[in-house]
Design a protein around this motif. Structure first.
Motif, PDB file in Angstrom:
ATOM      1  N   GLY A 308       0.819  -1.211   0.000  1.00 50.75           N
ATOM      2  CA  GLY A 308       0.000   0.000   0.000  1.00 50.75           C
ATOM      3  C   GLY A 308       0.852   1.260   0.000  1.00 50.75           C
ATOM      4  N   ALA A 309       1.947   1.239   0.779  1.00 50.61           N
ATOM      5  CA  ALA A 309       2.845   2.391   0.835  1.00 50.61           C
ATOM      6  C   ALA A 309       3.486   2.645  -0.522  1.00 50.61           C
ATOM      7  CB  ALA A 309       3.921   2.165   1.897  1.00 50.61           C
ATOM      8  N   GLY A 310       3.855   1.568  -1.213  1.00 48.58           N
ATOM      9  CA  GLY A 310       4.463   1.715  -2.533  1.00 48.58           C
ATOM     10  C   GLY A 310       3.519   2.360  -3.533  1.00 48.58           C
ATOM     11  N   ALA A 311       2.238   1.977  -3.471  1.00 48.44           N
ATOM     12  CA  ALA A 311       1.247   2.568  -4.370  1.00 48.44           C
ATOM     13  C   ALA A 311       1.097   4.064  -4.092  1.00 48.44           C
ATOM     14  CB  ALA A 311      -0.094   1.856  -4.207  1.00 48.44           C
ATOM     15  N   ALA A 312       1.061   4.436  -2.819  1.00 47.29           N
ATOM     16  CA  ALA A 312       0.924   5.845  -2.456  1.00 47.29           C
ATOM     17  C   ALA A 312       2.158   6.639  -2.868  1.00 47.29           C
ATOM     18  CB  ALA A 312       0.694   5.974  -0.949  1.00 47.29           C
ATOM     19  N   GLN A 313       3.336   6.068  -2.658  1.00 45.62           N
ATOM     20  CA  GLN A 313       4.577   6.753  -3.022  1.00 45.62           C
ATOM     21  C   GLN A 313       4.626   7.024  -4.524  1.00 45.62           C
ATOM     22  OE1 GLN A 313       8.125   4.461  -2.456  1.00 45.62           O
ATOM     23  NE2 GLN A 313       9.486   6.227  -2.565  1.00 45.62           N
ATOM     24  N   TRP A 314       4.223   6.044  -5.312  1.00 47.66           N
ATOM     25  CA  TRP A 314       4.256   6.209  -6.753  1.00 47.66           C
ATOM     26  C   TRP A 314       3.291   7.309  -7.202  1.00 47.66           C
ATOM     27  CZ3 TRP A 314       7.033   6.024 -10.703  1.00 47.66           C
ATOM     28  CH2 TRP A 314       6.531   5.927 -12.002  1.00 47.66           C
ATOM     29  N   GLU A 315       2.106   7.347  -6.590  1.00 46.33           N
ATOM     30  CA  GLU A 315       1.147   8.394  -6.929  1.00 46.33           C
ATOM     31  C   GLU A 315       1.677   9.779  -6.569  1.00 46.33           C
ATOM     32  OE1 GLU A 315      -2.703   7.511  -5.176  1.00 46.33           O
ATOM     33  OE2 GLU A 315      -3.385   7.053  -7.196  1.00 46.33           O
ATOM     34  N   MET A 316       2.318   9.895  -5.423  1.00 48.26           N
ATOM     35  CA  MET A 316       2.832  11.192  -4.986  1.00 48.26           C
ATOM     36  C   MET A 316       4.028  11.625  -5.831  1.00 48.26           C
ATOM     37  SD  MET A 316       2.414  10.648  -0.861  1.00 48.26           S
ATOM     38  CE  MET A 316       2.646  12.348  -0.371  1.00 48.26           C
ATOM     39  N   THR A 317       4.836  10.669  -6.247  1.00 49.30           N
ATOM     40  CA  THR A 317       5.969  10.987  -7.114  1.00 49.30           C
ATOM     41  C   THR A 317       5.480  11.521  -8.451  1.00 49.30           C
ATOM     42  OG1 THR A 317       7.334   9.283  -6.065  1.00 49.30           O
ATOM     43  CG2 THR A 317       8.029  10.057  -8.239  1.00 49.30           C
ATOM     44  N   LYS A 318       4.438  10.891  -8.996  1.00 44.62           N
ATOM     45  CA  LYS A 318       3.877  11.363 -10.261  1.00 44.62           C
ATOM     46  C   LYS A 318       3.299  12.767 -10.113  1.00 44.62           C
ATOM     47  CE  LYS A 318       1.164   7.844 -11.032  1.00 44.62           C
ATOM     48  NZ  LYS A 318       0.162   6.977 -11.715  1.00 44.62           N
ATOM     49  N   ALA A 319       2.869  13.096  -8.893  1.00 41.84           N
ATOM     50  CA  ALA A 319       2.304  14.429  -8.640  1.00 41.84           C
ATOM     51  C   ALA A 319       3.387  15.468  -8.382  1.00 41.84           C
ATOM     52  CB  ALA A 319       1.353  14.371  -7.446  1.00 41.84           C
TER      53      ALA A 319
END
Length: 661
Positions: A308-319
């Motif tokens: 779950g943390a990895g999914a959130a990190q990837w979304e925030m990086t794209k942002a």
């Protein structure tokens, strides 16, 4: 003879020197004497009233305030003074008295001026001289009362009220002065007024030293670090700390958090300050450490959180947000050392999920210089809201949600408790009893059972529902054995045990014909139900338990889309925990005595609210089993679930509670 002449000449010279010294000393004494104050030489008694008006006005225009004070005093004593002259003469007498240093006389004349004119209190001139006069005579209680009343008067111009509030806040440098500004900001009628107050306050902070700013930050009350003026103290402290590159990441997060989530009206002004610093130091990296079991018996939960943390990190990086997530295995012998050696931009810790690991963290003191959120119901022996925080539901959250349904929604005011004879059961039953009593509900039945002695359970349940007494009552009334037993005197029973145990316990109630009860359980039930493949719901249709995760909610659906898109599998509670925490921590500000700055972040579980400045209340669903699945329970106070945010309503350092389904 020559000797006599010399002696006489010597005596003459000595006499001349003495005389010169006397003359010089006399002249010096004259120059050191205080010069007498020039007093008016014209007698006012001989003047006509028009002439006295003319002379008083002449002294006023030439700023001869001693003379104008005397002449206006004598003028106001005249019985033939024209009506139109009284008010301007009183105004000028008040100012003349102040300019002459006669402050008590000035106070009296200013108050006389106010009585003569209703507009006096709306005059910046009158307000200024009254403030200066009371300050000069050191009548601070009277001054404080006057300024407070002026600030609160809705019929006065805002400029007058604002000036009074600013002066009130400037009288002392303590909590009271900040409270005055907080009140002034709250009653400001326009956004532009609030913006002006913010800029005025920030300009005043510019002149203060770092030590003074630190002292003022100690005055920030718990839970007020996102309110004016306290948020600006925290902001200014972060600006000062940003000069040290080691503190820049934390300072940046603090300032960003205030701009995004604070009360400030002029976000453009503060964004400009932050942008200038970003241009100088760059946008910092956000470091979050997850301390989890990646091996051992609990590794399954650790890996789910990581997914779950990895999914959130990837979304925030794209942002465009540079977020570093470091996972540290709490099963490794050197995990505390690795945590302590992380770079300084790692300011937030998430985890652990085991009590043992948290005790190790506590003993090492590693939590002290970071914002630490435990994934446990209780942050060990640390003081919640000051030393550590929770990102997990507590027993109180679970019971609160359960009582919301039973008492508020179903109207059940008589309850029973059936708990296992072990630590968890005893603690939960005690909390349930106390919290139910606070709701006005009554516990009319309470019993305990040996958790492993199954044969005794039937008798325990029978006694709890008073089956022997009911049978005796039927016999006394001449009813046969097949006659139904009377209903119990409680409408719901709380069973703080595992779902497996509950499935074995609940059928005993049906055996004793207590088949109309609502069975309430802890979050352990909903966690088990969410992973259960097949549930026998025939005897469990009135069974309800709280849960922060509901797969059919809008937030959970969004998380599923993210996980599917990234090929990370199907989410559950633990995956959602990791996802929500990184989203939350990525926008988290720094912390001080008032707690961390808490962002509002869309989430996949139930929303959390802050029940105090430092403790959150975790929102929870009411979940009931149905065949092959679970469903949420309709509620008058409910709405579709989606863990919307950990929002900063008055209380910080943390706790989430539900009325959502």
């Amino acid at each position: 003879m020559n000797r006599d002449k010399a002696t006489r000449l010597s005596n003459h010279i000595f006499a001349i020197v003495i005389l010169a010294a006397f003359i010089f000393a006399a002249a010096g004494c004259v120059s050191l004497q205080k010069q007498p104050v020039k007093m008016p030489t014209v007698s006012t008694e001989m003047m006509t009233t028009p002439a006295l008006v003319s002379e008083a006005d002449k002294a006023w225009r030439t700023k001869d305030y001693i003379t104008s004070e005397l002449f206006y005093t004598r003028l106001l004593e005249r019985t033939d003074i024209p009506e139109r002259v009284i008010l301007p003469a009183t105004e000028r007498l008040a100012v003349s008295s102040f300019k002459s240093g006669h402050y008590h006389e000035a106070e009296a004349r200013l108050e006389q001026w106010q009585k003569l004119s209703e507009d006096a209190i709306s005059s910046p001139v009158w307000q200024g001289y009254y403030y200066d006069t009371l300050t000069a005579i050191k009548d601070f209680p009277k001054l404080r009362t006057h300024l407070s009343q002026t600030m609160e008067d809705p019929f006065l111009p805002w400029e007058i009220r604002s000036t009074a509030g600013k002066r009130l806040s400037s009288m002392t440098q303590d909590a009271g002065s900040l409270e005055a500004l907080e009140r002034l900001y709250a009653i400001a009628p326009e956004e532009s007024n609030k913006q002006e107050l913010e800029q005025w306050f920030m300009k005043g902070l510019e002149d203060k030293s770092k030590a003074e700013i630190d002292v003022m930050n100690e005055l920030v009350p718990s839970g007020n670090n996102l309110k004016f003026p306290y948020e600006l103290l925290v902001f200014e402290k972060a600006v000062r700390q940003s000069e040290d590159m080691e503190y820049w990441p934390m300072s940046w997060r603090t300032m960003s958090g205030i701009i995004q989530n604070g009360q400030i009206a002029d976000k453009t002004f503060f964004t400009g300050i932050l942008n200038k610093l970003e241009g100088e130091y760059g946008i910092p990296r956000v470091g979050i450490a997850l301390v989890l079991p990646i091996s051992g018996r609990f590794q399954e939960y650790g890996w789910k959180i990581v997914r779950g943390a990895g999914a959130a990190q990837w979304e925030m990086t794209k942002a465009g947000l540079d977020v570093d997530v470091q996972v540290i295995n709490t099963e490794a012998p050197d995990w505390l050392e690795r945590l302590q050696n992380l770079p300084p931009w790692y300011t937030t810790i998430g985890g652990p999920i085991s009590v043992k690991a948290f005790k190790q963290l506590e003993q090492a003191g590693t939590y002290a210089d970071k914002v630490t959120f435990s994934f446990l119901a209780k942050p060990g022996n640390l003081e919640e809201g000051k030393q550590a925080w929770r990102f997990f539901s507590s027993p109180e959250d679970q019971i609160r949600s359960t009582l919301d349904l039973a008492v508020n929604d179903l109207g059940i005011t008589k309850l029973a408790v059936l708990y296992p004879q072990e630590k968890f059961g005893r603690q939960m039953s005690k909390k349930f009893f106390n919290m139910a009593s606070m709701r006005g509900a009554k516990i009319t039945g309470m019993a305990s059972y040996p958790p492993r002695d199954f044969p005794k359970w039937g008798k325990v349940v029978g006694n709890l529902v008073r089956a022997p007494q009911k049978k005796a009552q039927n016999e006394a009334e001449g009813l046969g054995e097949d006659a139904p037993l009377p209903e119990t005197d409680f409408g719901a029973v709380f069973i703080p045990d595992t779902w497996h145990q509950a499935q074995l316990m609940i059928p005993h109630f049906f055996f004793h014909e207590a088949d109309t009860l609502v069975f309430l359980g802890p979050e352990l039930w909903s966690q088990a139900l969410n992973s259960a493949r097949d549930v026998e719901a025939r005897n469990l249709r009135l069974t309800v338990a709280p849960g922060a995760w509901w797969p059919a909610s809008d937030g959970a659906s969004r998380l599923k889309e993210v996980m599917n898109r990234e090929g990370l599998g199907t989410p559950d509670f633990w995956v959602a925990l990791g996802y929500d925490f990184i989203k939350f921590a990525g926008k988290l500000g720094t912390f001080n005595e008032a707690g961390p700055l808490k962002p509002s972040t869309p989430a996949s579980m139930m929303p959390s609210t802050w029940i105090s400045a430092s403790r959150p209340s975790v929102g929870m669903l009411k979940v009931k089993p149905v065949k092959s699945s679970t469903c949420s329970v309709p509620s008058r106070t409910a709405r579709p679930a989606s863990m919307q945010s950990w929002s900063a309503t008055p209380s910080p350092r943390l706790k989430p509670v539900a009325k959502h389904v």
